[in-house]
Design an enzyme around this catalytic site. Structure first.
Site, short mmCIF file in Angstrom:
data_model
loop_
_atom_site.label_atom_id
_atom_site.label_comp_id
_atom_site.label_asym_id
_atom_site.label_seq_id
_atom_site.Cartn_x
_atom_site.Cartn_y
_atom_site.Cartn_z
N ALA A 168 0.81 -1.34 -0.57
CA ALA A 168 0.09 -0.02 0.26
C ALA A 168 0.81 1.16 -0.26
O ALA A 168 2.03 1.17 -0.82
CB ALA A 168 -0.98 0.14 1.26
N SER A 169 0.38 2.03 0.45
CA SER A 169 1.20 2.94 0.54
C SER A 169 2.59 3.15 1.18
O SER A 169 3.25 4.50 1.06
CB SER A 169 0.44 4.44 1.74
OG SER A 169 -1.34 5.17 0.76
#
Length: 632
Positions: free
Chosen positions: A325-326
């Site tokens: 993810a981020s």
């Protein structure tokens, strides 16, 4: 009339007899000489050969199991030791009817079905003079009952035995692994006759990876046996050499805190020293008690573990593969800066959505109303998805792959533990090989926020963020801190093993990205600002929230109403203290909703504990509650 010749000639017969006797004597002497020569040849010239052959028929060499090496943490806390125990041993050469003896034993103490099965398997591969264990770790009650009946059980004995014990139990079970009774298949392969039926061998984790050091050197017991294979006498005994004791890089206190903070969640924590690669904590939950495996785990207990949907036997720290993810955004930020795609002053407008030219598919930001004008720092601090959609497209998947691969993504970590997985660094070549499909520009877009085909392990992520902390200097992750020789009592440190350094044309880019990661925590708009309360040192980090379903990601207030299996995975990476980081951490929690909500506080607590032990006062106040849970 003439006189007839006599029928016998005594003189001639005597001469003939003498000749025959002489020939017979010569032949006899010759045969005796031949026999003497052959005997001399056998006794003198060929004596070593036949002596060895004869000894091989009546002398057997049996191993004596050495005491297993002790495992310590970096500060000398015992992680695995040997404790006294008793086992029930069967000497088959003293027993006429083995099955009858086993029935008599069962009438005195209960015998588990799996113990009986293993016993018969060992009987088939072990010679008759070799004792075979029937039951290990006898209770005091069983010892007492058997002891008073031993005179009625010829060929049965109770022997003292050292068994492995793990004082921390489930804490660190996936890291340390466990030992267990040797399997008959392993006994057949048995290189160099190191093991016998009573041997315990490493079955998983560190115990298995370093079996050759921990097991030591078996002693030798030479015994004389008769033609039936029964023991006659012990000829010679040479004591065993204990296994090496090993100091691990693990900090037992951090390990316990990581395990406690993960709680009932399915997840993993990896903490390491970015300047040595030494693993400080490697926790995976749910866990299991390795002590249950030492004497052979009960079948019902093993089925309960293996059938558990939360997979407590699965090492998520090494083998769990998750979308980053981020948390991939700091690495992508380095890539676009290093490849001159943007500068720190570049500004883009984020309306909350992104559409590729010539297409109609809409890619959403985690914040539906967008973030407005955004530069790189704001994009990292607030985790602006739209900004990184643009960056991924402008950089291109090939440059992204080339820049990120040296951080260890997409390849197995070179760690001294078996089972570590490689994850997936998405690329057109990978997709074609594994799915047979073509690469689309949309694949590049979602790769920019660590979704799509991306997969990383917690260990990989800890190593990667440690690389940012060390400004490109990399070390292979390792578990061994030092090795202690049990005979000389000398301790030999194991030096860090450098990996390939990542060189940037502008070394200052490391500082820029690290500074922006500091703002993720210190800036009031940062996604991890909630863990900044009372922080008396500077910490850098990045949150991540990996989508696992197609639900609306904007509804975080009512996340407790969402079925847990549909909640997003929570990820957080961090290092500190700045400007001289000593620890890097990666936290993954399955269905943890958001990195800021559940993963970030765990990393903060671990780094606090590490610095407290180092004499750095990390905080005075408790964490303040998160006023909002952000999407990344």
């Amino acid at each position: 009339m003439t006189e007839s010749a006599p029928l016998k000639n005594p003189v001639r017969e005597y001469r003939m007899f003498r000749r025959r006797m002489l020939v017979a004597a010569i032949i006899g002497v010759a045969l005796v000489l031949i026999l003497i020569v052959r005997l001399l040849d056998l006794q003198i010239m060929e004596h070593p050969y036949y002596d060895t052959l004869a000894l091989g028929n009546r002398i057997r060499t049996l191993p004596i199991n050495p005491p297993r090496g002790i495992l310590y943490d970096r500060r000398g806390i015992v992680l695995a030791e040997n404790v006294p125990s008793y086992e029930l041993v069967i000497h088959r050469d003293d027993i006429r009817n083995l099955r009858h003896t086993l029935h008599r034993i069962e009438s005195i103490v209960p015998i588990r079905r799996q113990d009986l099965r293993l016993f018969w398997q060992l009987v088939r591969v072990e010679p008759p003079y070799e004792p075979v264990p029937l039951q290990r770790d006898l209770s005091t009650t069983s010892v007492a009952r058997l002891a008073v009946n031993l005179d009625r059980l010829p060929g049965v004995s109770i022997r003292a035995h050292l068994k492995r014990f793990y004082p921390l139990g489930p804490i660190g079970a996936h890291l340390l692994g466990y030992v267990g009774p040797i399997h008959p298949g392993e006994l057949r392969r048995n290189p160099g006759h190191l093991y016998d039926a009573e041997s315990d061998v490493g079955q998983d984790g560190f115990e298995r990876s370093y079996e050759n050091l921990l097991y030591g050197i078996p002693g030798v017991r030479e015994v004389e046996v008769n033609v039936q294979g029964r023991l006659v006498r012990v000829v010679h005994t040479e004591p065993p050499v204990p296994g090496d004791s090993i100091y691990l890089t693990i900090d037992a206190r951090l390990q316990a805190i990581a395990h406690e903070m993960l709680g009932q969640n399915a997840g993993a924590v990896v903490a390491l020293n970015p300047h040595t690669g030494g693993i400080l904590a490697l926790a995976s939950t749910p866990s299991f008690n390795p002590n249950r495996f030492v004497n052979g785990i009960r079948e019902a207990t093993y089925r309960k573990l293996s059938d558990n949907p939360l997979q407590p036997l699965f090492n998520r720290a090494l083998q769990g593969e998750y979308a980053p993810a981020s948390t991939i955004k700091p690495f992508l930020a380095l890539a676009v800066l290093a490849d001159h795609v943007i500068t720190t002053r570049t500004t883009l407008y984020c309306p909350g959505t992104f559409v590729l030219p010539g297409t109609t598919h809409v890619y959403h930001d985690w914040q539906p109303w967008g973030h407005g004008n955004t530069n790189l720092r704001k994009a990292l601090v607030q985790s602006v998805d739209v900004f990184f959609y643009h960056m991924a497209v402008d950089l291109g998947i090939h440059r992204m792959d080339r820049f990120l691969r040296p951080f260890g993504f997409g390849r197995k970590p070179d760690i001294d533990l078996a089972g570590a997985r490689a994850g997936v660094l998405p690329s057109p070549g990978w997709k074609l090989k594994h799915t047979g499909g073509s690469w689309y520009e949309g694949d590049t877009v979602i790769s920019g926020i660590g979704q799509g085909y991306w997969l990383v392990t917690p260990l990989q992520m800890a190593v990667a963020v440690g690389t940012i902390a060390a400004r490109g200097h990399r070390y292979h992750p390792r578990i061994i801190h030092a090795i202690a020789n049990p005979m000389t009592h000398r301790i030999y440190p194991v030096l860090p093993e450098p990996a390939r350094t990542i060189h940037l044309d502008a070394p200052g880019l490391w500082r820029i990205v690290a500074r922006d990661m500091e703002s993720v925590i210190k800036n009031p708009t940062g996604t991890a600002h909630g863990i900044d309360a009372g922080l008396e040192y500077t910490l850098a980090g990045k949150t991540g929230t990996a989508q696992v379903s197609n639900r609306d990601r904007s509804d975080f207030i009512n996340y407790h109403l969402i079925p847990k299996s549909e909640r997003d995975n929570a990820v957080f990476i961090a290092f500190g203290p700045i400007p001289h980081p000593e620890i890097a951490v990666a936290v993954f929690i399955q269905h943890g909703v958001a990195g800021a909500l559940t993963a970030a506080p765990i990393a903060r607590r671990i780094i606090d504990a590490y610095l407290e032990a180092r004499g750095v006062p990390p905080h005075r106040n408790p964490y303040r509650s998160l006023d909002r849970a952000r999407g990344s």
